[in-house]
Design a protein around this motif. Structure first.
Motif, PDB file in Angstrom:
ATOM      1  N   LYS A   1       3.155  -8.034   5.832  1.00 25.22           N
ATOM      2  CA  LYS A   1       4.413  -7.541   6.554  1.00 25.22           C
ATOM      3  C   LYS A   1       4.123  -7.383   8.030  1.00 25.22           C
ATOM      4  CE  LYS A   1       7.868  -4.262   6.293  1.00 25.22           C
ATOM      5  NZ  LYS A   1       8.772  -4.738   6.967  1.00 25.22           N
TER       6      LYS A   1
ATOM      7  N   GLU B   1       0.489  -5.318   7.711  1.00 21.70           N
ATOM      8  CA  GLU B   1       0.038  -4.626   6.383  1.00 21.70           C
ATOM      9  C   GLU B   1       0.158  -5.807   5.287  1.00 21.70           C
ATOM     10  OE1 GLU B   1       1.996  -1.119   5.105  1.00 21.70           O
ATOM     11  OE2 GLU B   1       1.508  -1.312   3.172  1.00 21.70           O
TER      12      GLU B   1
ATOM     13  N   VAL C   1       0.934  -7.119   1.882  1.00 18.55           N
ATOM     14  CA  VAL C   1       1.858  -6.750   0.595  1.00 18.55           C
ATOM     15  C   VAL C   1       1.554  -7.696  -0.682  1.00 18.55           C
ATOM     16  CG1 VAL C   1       3.555  -5.750   2.111  1.00 18.55           C
ATOM     17  CG2 VAL C   1       3.645  -8.253   1.602  1.00 18.55           C
ATOM     18  N   GLU C   2       0.905  -8.709  -0.460  1.00 17.40           N
ATOM     19  CA  GLU C   2       0.708  -9.556  -1.716  1.00 17.40           C
ATOM     20  C   GLU C   2      -0.710 -10.193  -1.384  1.00 17.40           C
ATOM     21  OE1 GLU C   2       4.636 -11.599  -2.392  1.00 17.40           O
ATOM     22  OE2 GLU C   2       3.255 -12.829  -3.696  1.00 17.40           O
TER      23      GLU C   2
ATOM     24  N   VAL D   1      -3.412  -4.923  -1.509  1.00 14.65           N
ATOM     25  CA  VAL D   1      -2.232  -4.534  -1.095  1.00 14.65           C
ATOM     26  C   VAL D   1      -2.191  -3.087  -0.294  1.00 14.65           C
ATOM     27  CG1 VAL D   1       0.209  -3.625  -1.812  1.00 14.65           C
ATOM     28  CG2 VAL D   1      -0.585  -5.632  -2.897  1.00 14.65           C
TER      29      VAL D   1
ATOM     30  N   TYR E   1       7.575 -11.519   7.611  1.00 11.48           N
ATOM     31  CA  TYR E   1       6.585 -11.657   6.706  1.00 11.48           C
ATOM     32  C   TYR E   1       5.562 -13.218   7.332  1.00 11.48           C
ATOM     33  CZ  TYR E   1       8.601  -8.440   3.672  1.00 11.48           C
ATOM     34  OH  TYR E   1       9.130  -6.810   3.341  1.00 11.48           O
TER      35      TYR E   1
END
Ligand code: NAP
Length: 362
Positions: A47, A78, A80-81, A92, A114
């Motif tokens: 993200k 950051e 996220v996946e 994560v 993203y």
């Protein structure tokens, strides 16, 4: 998700190319909804919280990018996946930064909410480093690794103390106050080199504060002569500007000894006997073949050794930054999202940015 995508057809991009990239035809980039990228087992999804702007972004927008491709290379954000093969290095919630090949793919680019990236082509941002500062270690820093460590064979930052052989050797960095130049100065200094550079008088203190040993005004008609008089033994140069007379000046500085000039844009001027000229492109570090201005433009092979170099640099970067061996370059941060990106790209296009990186937070 929202993303800034290129929106110029091939005809308008060819017109821009024919005009030397100086004027822009056709609609500019467009902020639009695109599918959130899906990741492979070797990738992470980030993200995006901050992006840095590079001249390559407006050059892609104006000339290179096919319509619908997401623009932007440098990012911080950051995780996220995490793909199955990436979980040994990422989880994560981790903070990540890096560089992607923006402006060519519909699902790969940093000017987006993203982004997907290969897990080993991103780096873990230490807690002391802000997202804005982290974005500066993208195109500009990795290009310095490509030219200095991979093409000119300088010792890698943070891997070993400079050897007596490289200590005291001299290198010429044309354009020390460019974003690329400020990282070149730091990496060459970390390798034990004496750094001779050029910049406008208003940038002299800046380049010295990043480690330059000697700085000359590139606007002086006798700049090459003056450098050779004081530094006659230089055999390595990087042209961090690569426009106008810059590559000719690099060649003149190396005329005495011969050697190698690495350029960041193609050079067309006269060549000095005994001096070789090599063009690099940071995109070869991203591990995929690519074509510019498809279907008519030049094709580029993937270069696995360049990709390994980028992964090696990003693996060691947290330690290098924590040790103070490399530091972020100055930033001007705004938080206006996509609108600020387009405004910032205009400033870069008009050459109104000096000695700093424009960073936009989302
Ligand atoms: N091939 C690649 O992979 C690659 C990678 C990175 C960059 N590039 C290219 O390299 C160039 C530099 O990129 P960047 O992001 O580092 O640039 P940048 O930070 O936007 O450059 C701004 C700086 O350019 C300097 N400048 C203006 N006119 C100059 C001249 N005639 N000679 C020397 N310096 C001059 C200014 O210095 P003063 O204020 O001190 O005058 C200013 O600080 C761009 O064309 C970019 O597309 C290519």
């Amino acid at each position: 998700m929202k993303a800034l995508v290129a929106d110029r057809n091939l005809a308008s991009r060819l017109l821009n190319l024919a005009r030397g990239g100086k004027t822009t035809f056709g609609p500019a980039g467009r902020v639009t909804d695109v599918p959130k990228p899906t990741i492979s087992a070797d990738e992470i999804l980030v993200k995006v919280t901050a992006v840095a702007l590079n001249p390559t972004d407006f050059k892609h927008l104006d000339i290179i990018s096919p319509p619908g491709s997401i623009l932007g290379c440098d990012f911080a954000g950051e995780v996220v996946e995490v793909g199955a093969n990436a979980s040994k290095s990422w989880k994560v919630g981790d903070r990540a930064a890096g560089v992607v090949h923006g402006g060519l793919y519909p699902d790969r680019g940093s000017f987006a909410e993203y982004l997907r990236t290969d897990w080993d082509l991103a780096w873990h941002v230490p807690s002391e480093v802000s997202d804005a500062d982290a974005t500066t270690f993208g195109v500009s820093a990795t290009t310095a690794v490509l030219t200095l460590n991979l093409h000119l064979g300088l010792p890698w930052p943070g891997e070993a103390p400079p050897s007596p052989a490289s200590s005291g050797e001299q290198i010429f960095i044309y354009g020390g106050s460019t974003s690329a130049g400020l990282f070149h100065i730091q990496i060459a200094k970390a390798a034990g080199y004496t750094v001779v550079t050029t910049a406008s008088p208003h940038s002299h203190e800046l380049v010295k504060s990043y480690g330059a040993d000697a700085v000359f005004d590139y606007r002086s008609p006798s700049v090459a002569e003056d450098i050779v008089k004081e530094h006659p033994g230089i055999s390595k140069a990087v042209d961090c500007y690569s426009e106008g007379k810059s590559t000719d000046i690099c060649g003149e500085v190396l005329r005495n000894k011969g050697g190698k000039v690495v350029t960041l844009l193609p050079s067309t001027g006269p060549k000095i006997p005994g001096v070789t000229y090599e063009l690099v492109m940071a995109y070869t570090m991203m591990g995929r073949p690519f074509q510019w201005l498809a279907p008519i433009g030049p094709k580029y092979e993937a270069k696995p050794d360049d990709r390994k170099g980028l992964a090696r640099f990003y693996a060691s970067l947290p330690g290098i930054v924590n040790a103070g061996t490399l530091r972020p370059i100055p930033v001007e941060v705004s938080d206006g999202g996509f609108e600020d990106i387009l405004a910032g790209l205009n400033r870069l296009r008009e050459k109104k940015v000096s000695g700093k990186k424009l960073v936009v937070k989302f």
